[in-house]
Enzyme design. Structure first.
Site, PDB file in Angstrom:
ATOM      1  N   ILE A   1     -27.069 -39.405  23.084  1.00  0.00           N
ATOM      2  CA  ILE A   1     -26.941 -38.489  24.222  1.00  0.00           C
ATOM      3  C   ILE A   1     -26.894 -39.328  25.493  1.00  0.00           C
ATOM      4  O   ILE A   1     -27.832 -40.063  25.795  1.00  0.00           O
ATOM      5  CB  ILE A   1     -28.126 -37.507  24.278  1.00  0.00           C
ATOM      6  CG1 ILE A   1     -28.329 -36.842  22.911  1.00  0.00           C
ATOM      7  CG2 ILE A   1     -27.924 -36.456  25.368  1.00  0.00           C
ATOM      8  CD1 ILE A   1     -29.661 -36.132  22.767  1.00  0.00           C
ATOM      9  N   TYR A   2     -25.788 -39.230  26.216  1.00  0.00           N
ATOM     10  CA  TYR A   2     -25.609 -40.021  27.438  1.00  0.00           C
ATOM     11  C   TYR A   2     -25.951 -39.195  28.669  1.00  0.00           C
ATOM     12  O   TYR A   2     -25.628 -38.006  28.736  1.00  0.00           O
ATOM     13  CB  TYR A   2     -24.178 -40.540  27.535  1.00  0.00           C
ATOM     14  CG  TYR A   2     -23.936 -41.688  26.580  1.00  0.00           C
ATOM     15  CD1 TYR A   2     -24.231 -42.992  26.956  1.00  0.00           C
ATOM     16  CD2 TYR A   2     -23.463 -41.455  25.299  1.00  0.00           C
ATOM     17  CE1 TYR A   2     -24.041 -44.046  26.073  1.00  0.00           C
ATOM     18  CE2 TYR A   2     -23.272 -42.493  24.405  1.00  0.00           C
ATOM     19  CZ  TYR A   2     -23.563 -43.787  24.804  1.00  0.00           C
ATOM     20  OH  TYR A   2     -23.377 -44.829  23.936  1.00  0.00           O
ATOM     21  N   PHE A   3     -26.603 -39.864  29.620  1.00  0.00           N
ATOM     22  CA  PHE A   3     -27.013 -39.203  30.858  1.00  0.00           C
ATOM     23  C   PHE A   3     -26.349 -39.876  32.044  1.00  0.00           C
ATOM     24  O   PHE A   3     -26.148 -41.091  32.041  1.00  0.00           O
ATOM     25  CB  PHE A   3     -28.536 -39.300  31.026  1.00  0.00           C
ATOM     26  CG  PHE A   3     -29.286 -38.457  30.037  1.00  0.00           C
ATOM     27  CD1 PHE A   3     -29.704 -37.177  30.384  1.00  0.00           C
ATOM     28  CD2 PHE A   3     -29.553 -38.929  28.762  1.00  0.00           C
ATOM     29  CE1 PHE A   3     -30.381 -36.390  29.471  1.00  0.00           C
ATOM     30  CE2 PHE A   3     -30.230 -38.139  27.843  1.00  0.00           C
ATOM     31  CZ  PHE A   3     -30.641 -36.878  28.203  1.00  0.00           C
TER      32      PHE A   3
ATOM     33  N   VAL B   1     -24.241 -35.938  29.834  1.00  0.00           N
ATOM     34  CA  VAL B   1     -22.799 -36.043  29.988  1.00  0.00           C
ATOM     35  C   VAL B   1     -22.109 -35.624  28.697  1.00  0.00           C
ATOM     36  O   VAL B   1     -21.269 -34.728  28.681  1.00  0.00           O
ATOM     37  CB  VAL B   1     -22.387 -37.490  30.331  1.00  0.00           C
ATOM     38  CG1 VAL B   1     -20.886 -37.617  30.422  1.00  0.00           C
ATOM     39  CG2 VAL B   1     -23.034 -37.921  31.630  1.00  0.00           C
TER      40      VAL B   1
END
Lengths: 183, 183
Positions: free
Chosen positions: B33-35, B103
């Site tokens: 999970i990209y932030f 994102v």
């Protein structure tokens, strides 16, 4: 989880009264490193991000805690998100890389006493600030807050506490060091 | 720690060649999970913040990783700061409270093979993107980078890889989904 918390100014007499009345749990040494946000000023938004290094009974523990703005007029009740951290140095490096800036370190000796299930009282000696008593209860939702605040307040009053404080140790220390404009 | 990393486009033939040549370590399933940062655009600053949920051999592991900008022209070498996280949900809640925005999630099956001490090669199957090979080495300082990049590159070429890629899976997936302007 909501942390219902009240704080009052204390002295040695009040500390002795708590020691004589409630059940001693443990003594802790805290080193609290506070960070400011890369693009919002936590002192304005009434939030906090803290790395706490906690020592007690030969144990060592570290926590990363976010505290949201106060949600109650009288107490220090806030939303709290807390995680254990296993490597303080790497976490601090990570926070720096993300643009979080160290503000101040608050050093504290805390004696913790048990009042009843879910309710604790602490005797805090803050480096540079002096003696305080904090009473704390964790609540599941906001409906309980008002009723509980009144009860916790009456306990503090019965111990002889007359002056209460909604500001955090960080805020008080920053005011004392003239790092912010205070209020 | 500096992560020296090269990536190339692969196919089943190249996968089979790696499987036949190197020692199998393990198979992992990643959910990444990209932030994005609350006040700087990581896609512009070439940084990344990722929560990785990793499953392998019945284990479950979660990591929070910051990746700094690439520091080398040819490879994907970056500064990396990584911590273990014990409670994914609470960490994600904390990131949201601090203004970090999710994102995209990259889902991947990864087979990991051992080349030599400190050097691994992985066969990656990315949901929505296809097959890739990554070769990785952790280095202590930047002096080693140039020499090591050349060596890792020659290993990939000897496996039949002809097309290399410096972009991350996140960037490639965002381009494919038209979430950014691409390049």
């Amino acid at each position: 989880m909501i942390e219902i918390e009240l704080k009052g100014y204390a002295n040695e007499k009040i500390f002795e009264r708590v020691r004589a009345t409630f059940e001693f749990m443990r003594k802790e040494i805290h080193e609290d490193i506070y960070f400011n946000h890369p693009c919002r000023d936590f002192s304005k938004t009434d939030e906090a991000l803290r790395v706490r290094i906690k020592r007690f009974n030969g144990h060592f523990e570290a926590l990363l805690t976010y505290k949201g703005p106060k949600i109650d007029e009288l107490s220090k009740t806030r939303k709290e998100i807390e995680v254990n951290i296993d490597n303080v140095e790497t976490y601090i490096e990570l926070l720096h890389a993300l643009g979080f800036k160290e503000v101040l370190t608050v050093k504290k000796t805390r004696e913790k006493y048990y009042i009843e299930k879910g309710v604790t009282i602490t005797l805090d000696e803050i480096e540079g600030l002096g003696k305080f008593v904090e009473i704390e209860k964790l609540a599941k939702d906001e409906k309980e807050v008002e009723k509980e605040v009144k009860r916790l307040l009456s306990i503090l009053k019965s111990l002889g506490i007359e002056r209460f404080e909604r500001k955090s140790y960080l805020e008080l220390l920053m005011e004392k060091l003239n790092l912010s404009e205070g209020s």
